[in-house]
Design a protein around this motif. Structure first.
Motif, PDB file in Angstrom:
ATOM      1  N   ALA A 179       4.892 -17.753  -3.428  1.00 48.13           N
ATOM      2  CA  ALA A 179       5.499 -16.475  -3.809  1.00 48.13           C
ATOM      3  C   ALA A 179       4.430 -15.414  -4.050  1.00 48.13           C
ATOM      4  O   ALA A 179       4.557 -14.260  -3.602  1.00 48.13           O
ATOM      5  CB  ALA A 179       6.369 -16.655  -5.048  1.00 48.13           C
ATOM      6  N   ARG A 180       3.360 -15.791  -4.729  1.00 45.91           N
ATOM      7  CA  ARG A 180       2.289 -14.829  -5.008  1.00 45.91           C
ATOM      8  C   ARG A 180       1.540 -14.432  -3.736  1.00 45.91           C
ATOM      9  O   ARG A 180       1.145 -13.274  -3.588  1.00 45.91           O
ATOM     10  CB  ARG A 180       1.327 -15.399  -6.048  1.00 45.91           C
ATOM     11  CG  ARG A 180       1.979 -15.444  -7.439  1.00 45.91           C
ATOM     12  CD  ARG A 180       1.044 -15.964  -8.484  1.00 45.91           C
ATOM     13  NE  ARG A 180       0.891 -17.400  -8.293  1.00 45.91           N
ATOM     14  CZ  ARG A 180      -0.072 -18.132  -8.840  1.00 45.91           C
ATOM     15  NH1 ARG A 180      -0.989 -17.571  -9.595  1.00 45.91           N
ATOM     16  NH2 ARG A 180      -0.119 -19.429  -8.641  1.00 45.91           N
ATOM     17  N   HIS A 181       1.379 -15.368  -2.811  1.00 46.28           N
ATOM     18  CA  HIS A 181       0.686 -15.033  -1.567  1.00 46.28           C
ATOM     19  C   HIS A 181       1.567 -14.194  -0.636  1.00 46.28           C
ATOM     20  O   HIS A 181       1.069 -13.287   0.043  1.00 46.28           O
ATOM     21  CB  HIS A 181       0.154 -16.295  -0.892  1.00 46.28           C
ATOM     22  CG  HIS A 181      -1.076 -16.821  -1.565  1.00 46.28           C
ATOM     23  ND1 HIS A 181      -1.032 -17.520  -2.748  1.00 46.28           N
ATOM     24  CD2 HIS A 181      -2.382 -16.718  -1.234  1.00 46.28           C
ATOM     25  CE1 HIS A 181      -2.267 -17.839  -3.115  1.00 46.28           C
ATOM     26  NE2 HIS A 181      -3.102 -17.350  -2.218  1.00 46.28           N
ATOM     27  N   VAL A 182       2.859 -14.461  -0.602  1.00 47.66           N
ATOM     28  CA  VAL A 182       3.767 -13.618   0.178  1.00 47.66           C
ATOM     29  C   VAL A 182       3.782 -12.201  -0.415  1.00 47.66           C
ATOM     30  O   VAL A 182       3.777 -11.208   0.325  1.00 47.66           O
ATOM     31  CB  VAL A 182       5.179 -14.234   0.244  1.00 47.66           C
ATOM     32  CG1 VAL A 182       6.194 -13.236   0.784  1.00 47.66           C
ATOM     33  CG2 VAL A 182       5.165 -15.496   1.107  1.00 47.66           C
ATOM     34  N   ALA A 183       3.769 -12.093  -1.737  1.00 46.82           N
ATOM     35  CA  ALA A 183       3.710 -10.775  -2.377  1.00 46.82           C
ATOM     36  C   ALA A 183       2.408 -10.059  -2.025  1.00 46.82           C
ATOM     37  O   ALA A 183       2.406  -8.843  -1.783  1.00 46.82           O
ATOM     38  CB  ALA A 183       3.857 -10.914  -3.893  1.00 46.82           C
ATOM     39  N   ALA A 184       1.293 -10.795  -1.960  1.00 51.74           N
ATOM     40  CA  ALA A 184       0.015 -10.194  -1.582  1.00 51.74           C
ATOM     41  C   ALA A 184       0.067  -9.707  -0.131  1.00 51.74           C
ATOM     42  O   ALA A 184      -0.469  -8.640   0.193  1.00 51.74           O
ATOM     43  CB  ALA A 184      -1.116 -11.199  -1.769  1.00 51.74           C
ATOM     44  N   ALA A 185       0.729 -10.471   0.739  1.00 47.46           N
ATOM     45  CA  ALA A 185       0.903 -10.031   2.123  1.00 47.46           C
ATOM     46  C   ALA A 185       1.749  -8.762   2.181  1.00 47.46           C
ATOM     47  O   ALA A 185       1.465  -7.853   2.968  1.00 47.46           O
ATOM     48  CB  ALA A 185       1.533 -11.154   2.952  1.00 47.46           C
ATOM     49  N   ALA A 186       2.769  -8.688   1.346  1.00 47.26           N
ATOM     50  CA  ALA A 186       3.601  -7.478   1.286  1.00 47.26           C
ATOM     51  C   ALA A 186       2.781  -6.280   0.810  1.00 47.26           C
ATOM     52  O   ALA A 186       2.945  -5.166   1.320  1.00 47.26           O
ATOM     53  CB  ALA A 186       4.796  -7.707   0.365  1.00 47.26           C
ATOM     54  N   ASP A 187       1.875  -6.503  -0.141  1.00 48.74           N
ATOM     55  CA  ASP A 187       0.987  -5.424  -0.599  1.00 48.74           C
ATOM     56  C   ASP A 187       0.099  -4.942   0.547  1.00 48.74           C
ATOM     57  O   ASP A 187      -0.149  -3.737   0.681  1.00 48.74           O
ATOM     58  CB  ASP A 187       0.110  -5.896  -1.759  1.00 48.74           C
ATOM     59  CG  ASP A 187       0.889  -6.129  -3.042  1.00 48.74           C
ATOM     60  OD1 ASP A 187       2.043  -5.655  -3.147  1.00 48.74           O
ATOM     61  OD2 ASP A 187       0.337  -6.808  -3.932  1.00 48.74           O
ATOM     62  N   ALA A 188      -0.383  -5.874   1.374  1.00 44.87           N
ATOM     63  CA  ALA A 188      -1.213  -5.495   2.524  1.00 44.87           C
ATOM     64  C   ALA A 188      -0.391  -4.667   3.521  1.00 44.87           C
ATOM     65  O   ALA A 188      -0.877  -3.667   4.055  1.00 44.87           O
ATOM     66  CB  ALA A 188      -1.786  -6.739   3.196  1.00 44.87           C
TER      67      ALA A 188
END
Length: 168
Positions: free
Chosen positions: A124-133
């Motif tokens: 979940a945190r890595h998908v959120a980081a991808a969304a931030d990118a």
């Protein structure tokens, strides 16, 4: 070289000196166009140099950081930062996160299920980081979790499980 920057001089010198390039001609950059750049991202790796001698270094997760069962530092901000850096530095037409995942200890509960909160939180945190990118303008067109099923993890066998689905 695919981005018109040639081969890194220091890297070439070290590999030539070690004999890794004997019989290899690397005068011209590879030809072709990139459809997308794939990134496998699992962790942040702090590197400590022990001297100025090539390859005299160690990689260890920072003490006190959250780590996976592999001893890898959990750093979703590193995924975001790497995606942004790749976009700003190389400007590939598309970027795909081709692998991202984590191994955590698993136990089958009495209800027959694996309650996998650490892996769910990691993803979940890595998908959120991808969304931030994406929000920062990175042309991210795909994200692939590693792995659908637990796999035989090199020399560690099934003692390290990356799968979204538990394999008995």
């Amino acid at each position: 070289p695919l981005f018109g920057r040639g081969y890194p001089r220091l890297g070439m010198a070290v590999h030539e000196e070690a004999g890794h390039l004997t019989g290899v001609q690397l005068t011209d950059p590879p030809a072709g166009d990139l459809d997308y750049l794939g990134l496998n991202y699992y962790r942040r790796d702090p590197v400590k140099a022990h001297s100025d001698t090539p390859f005299d270094w160690t990689i260890d997760a920072r003490p006190g950081t959250e780590q996976t069962q592999m001893g890898w530092e959990v750093a979703p901000d590193g995924l975001r930062d790497t995606l942004v850096w790749l976009h700003e530095t190389y400007a590939p037409p598309e970027i795909v996160v081709s692998e991202n995942g984590a191994a955590y200890p698993e136990a089958v509960a009495s209800d027959g299920r694996v309650h996998d909160a650490p892996r769910i939180a990691y993803l979940a945190r890595h998908v959120a980081a991808a969304a931030d990118a994406l929000a920062a303008g990175v042309p991210l067109t795909g994200y692939h979790a590693w792995s659908l099923l637990d796999n035989f993890e090199w020399s560690l066998g099934y003692t390290r499980r990356f799968g979204l689905v538990h394999v008995d």
